[in-house]
Design a protein around this motif. Structure first.
Motif, PDB file in Angstrom:
ATOM      1  N   PHE A   1       0.835  -1.202   0.000  1.00  0.00           N
ATOM      2  CA  PHE A   1       0.000   0.000   0.000  1.00  0.00           C
ATOM      3  C   PHE A   1       0.871   1.254   0.000  1.00  0.00           C
ATOM      4  O   PHE A   1       0.585   2.218  -0.706  1.00  0.00           O
ATOM      5  CB  PHE A   1      -0.932  -0.012   1.207  1.00  0.00           C
TER       6      PHE A   1
ATOM      7  N   ALA B   1      -6.011   5.182   4.902  1.00  0.00           N
ATOM      8  CA  ALA B   1      -6.557   5.624   3.619  1.00  0.00           C
ATOM      9  C   ALA B   1      -7.881   6.352   3.843  1.00  0.00           C
ATOM     10  O   ALA B   1      -8.791   5.806   4.463  1.00  0.00           O
ATOM     11  CB  ALA B   1      -6.768   4.436   2.692  1.00  0.00           C
TER      12      ALA B   1
ATOM     13  N   ALA C   1      -6.233  -1.244   4.093  1.00  0.00           N
ATOM     14  CA  ALA C   1      -5.929   0.125   3.679  1.00  0.00           C
ATOM     15  C   ALA C   1      -6.532   1.132   4.645  1.00  0.00           C
ATOM     16  O   ALA C   1      -5.902   2.132   5.002  1.00  0.00           O
ATOM     17  CB  ALA C   1      -6.464   0.372   2.270  1.00  0.00           C
TER      18      ALA C   1
ATOM     19  N   LEU D   1      -6.944   5.947  -2.257  1.00  0.00           N
ATOM     20  CA  LEU D   1      -6.349   4.696  -2.717  1.00  0.00           C
ATOM     21  C   LEU D   1      -7.294   3.982  -3.667  1.00  0.00           C
ATOM     22  O   LEU D   1      -8.475   3.826  -3.380  1.00  0.00           O
ATOM     23  CB  LEU D   1      -6.054   3.778  -1.529  1.00  0.00           C
TER      24      LEU D   1
END
Length: 321
Positions: free
Chosen positions: A46, A89, A84, A67
């Motif tokens: 990530f 995120a 994430a 993302l």
């Protein structure tokens, strides 16, 4: 009016996001897609695609970075979306628009527009997997080969829980060939209640105004047009506000190249760094004669060490100790 910088695989990476958002006018940007198959990816995957994760998911200019995930396995996408989210995120975006043959062959991107039920399940599983405060959004094209399922796909994405839709107004078969069919975005807006953002073939202020008239969207996502003319978002905002053109000259843009090139060098192999600079200059030459001159100078150069006078202009100045 919201203006976003589009995710473009192999082009709009962190160094280019940094350079373009520094110019201004952008509300948010999206990473290149992170391909999800059947495994839970490690945190480094990530952070590789979104190094801005180390800086609260913002570019150095303070522009939020979302993302983007790509895949076809709802459970695996949900698990990776949850990871994430745990890494900070702010938004999870799902890619249903990539037209690349390799991606489509492995059931990713635009090929899924042939399966509205699967689109619904993917968005639903991801929506259930991440905290309610984190929006799940989707980017789609008008279809794979044609527009027979366009409205069904949009409805499916909304019903699954997508907070907004970015619509690239071409099918996969259309690729990037003009024109973009902006009137189809207006049709999508008629059948969904979530915000719809127009995307595709916006290179100038006049293009934006025509897109707005045909699509009914004030909000847009700019891709190649913004890469070629990095002040395009500022130009659009000025035009809509009735203000004089808000443009930047080559000197101001060229001042960003040293940092861009230094970030590229830190990220990829030396033999490829010059290629990334040539790639951006290839777009900039549409708008700036000076970019064309620089492009011609390095077109056949593999490493910029072979052009000392150019390398010196791209060498970032060091702060005194």
């Amino acid at each position: 009016m919201l203006i976003a910088l589009a995710p473009m695989e192999g082009l709009v990476d962190a160094p280019l996001r940094d350079a373009i958002t520094a110019i201004g006018g952008i509300d948010w940007c999206v990473t290149e897609f992170l391909r999800v198959k059947s495994t839970l990816l490690p945190p480094r995957s990530f952070r590789r695609i979104a190094p801005e994760a180390h800086e609260s998911w913002q570019t150095p200019a303070g522009v939020p970075v979302r993302l983007q995930l790509l895949g076809s396995d709802p459970i695996s996408l949900a698990d990776n979306a949850a990871r994430a989210a745990s890494l900070g995120a702010p938004v999870i975006d799902l890619n249903f628009g990539c037209p690349a043959k390799t991606v489509n062959r492995h059931r990713g991107g635009a090929v899924l527009l042939q399966e509205p039920e699967l689109l619904h399940r993917i968005v639903h599983e991801v929506r259930c997997a991440v905290p309610a405060a984190i929006p799940v959004t989707a980017k789609m094209r008008l279809g794979y080969e044609d527009t027979a399922l366009t409205l069904d796909c949009a409805r499916a994405l909304e019903a699954g829980g997508a907070a907004s839709l970015v619509v690239h107004a071409r099918t996969k078969t259309d690729g990037y060939k003009p024109p973009a069919h902006w009137h189809w975005i207006a049709r999508i807006k008629e059948v969904v209640k979530v915000p719809v953002i127009a995307n595709g073939e916006i290179w100038t202020v006049d293009d934006y105004l025509r897109c707005r008239a045909e699509s009914g969207c004030d909000d847009v996502m700019l891709g190649r047009g913004l890469v070629a003319r990095p002040d395009l978002a500022r130009q659009i905002r000025a035009a809509v506000a009735g203000l004089p053109p808000d443009t930047i000259g080559w000197d101001e843009l060229a001042a960003l190249l040293p940092r861009f090139y230094a970030e590229v060098q830190a990220k990829i192999a030396p033999d490829n760094a010059a290629g990334r600079l040539k790639q951006w200059l290839g777009y900039l030459r549409r708008s700036y004669p000076e970019a064309d001159a620089m492009f011609r100078q390095i077109r056949t150069v593999k490493r910029l060490e072979a052009v000392p006078e150019l390398e010196s202009t791209l060498e970032p100045e060091l702060e005194p100790a």
